[in-house]
Enzyme design. Structure first.
Site: not given
Length: 196
Positions: A68, A180
């Protein structure tokens, strides 16, 4: 070969994950998730990542990896945060989300435009305690959208140490420096342990 299901229906995200993971974890195969989307009703990135990973693991019986992520603007108290994908009211309307954020910051001077991307990864292996890690990419919000690489808020996010937006940097830099990428670096030891 150990198969891990990536709990997303987002093709951009799946491609980014595969590019970042590359050859970092030999013996691991990332497979796409085709099951039902759970309701993401957590109040944090970690809670929502865990909801998605648990749902995918339960649906497939495989270890599951979910993320998320979102953009957090300091002067806005960390918003949009977990609401990044639906900031303008409709989930996935990236252009409207981006434009609304630019409008909200239109009067803010340069020093008040600091922000960061956050990515939280959750790895759920059936029968084991989940592993949760976070990656943060600091920067600021540009005045106008620039660049054709990337998606979401990339065209208005200027990472620390760069003059261009994340959408101007291209995938090589982004896959090395992004939130990420940082979260993946943190989860690699757990994935390697799983693959061995």
């Amino acid at each position: 070969m150990v198969r891990v299901v990536l709990a997303t229906h987002n093709a951009h995200k799946a491609l980014e994950f595969q590019q970042i993971l590359g050859d970092a974890v030999p013996g691991l195969e990332i497979v796409r998730y085709d099951g039902p989307e759970p309701v993401e009703d957590g109040s944090t990135f970690a809670a929502n990542a865990l909801i998605k990973a648990r749902a995918a693991a339960e649906h497939t019986g495989l270890p599951a990896l979910a993320d998320d992520s979102g953009i957090c603007v300091d002067v806005m108290g960390g918003s949009p945060g977990i609401f990044s994908a639906r900031w303008a009211g409709h989930h996935g309307d990236a252009e409207a989300n981006l434009q609304l954020l630019l409008d909200q910051l239109s009067d803010m001077p340069e020093g008040s435009r600091t922000a960061h991307f956050t990515a939280t990864l959750a790895l759920v292996v059936p029968g084991e305690e989940p592993v949760i890690v976070e990656g943060v990419w600091p920067g600021s919000i540009a005045r106008h959208a620039r660049g054709g690489h990337g998606h979401g808020y990339d065209p208005i996010f200027v990472p620390e140490g760069h003059d261009g937006t994340a959408a101007e940097l291209g995938p090589d830099v982004k896959n090395r420096e992004s939130h990420r990428a940082r979260a993946f670096a943190a989860i690699v030891p757990a994935l390697r342990a799983l693959a061995s």
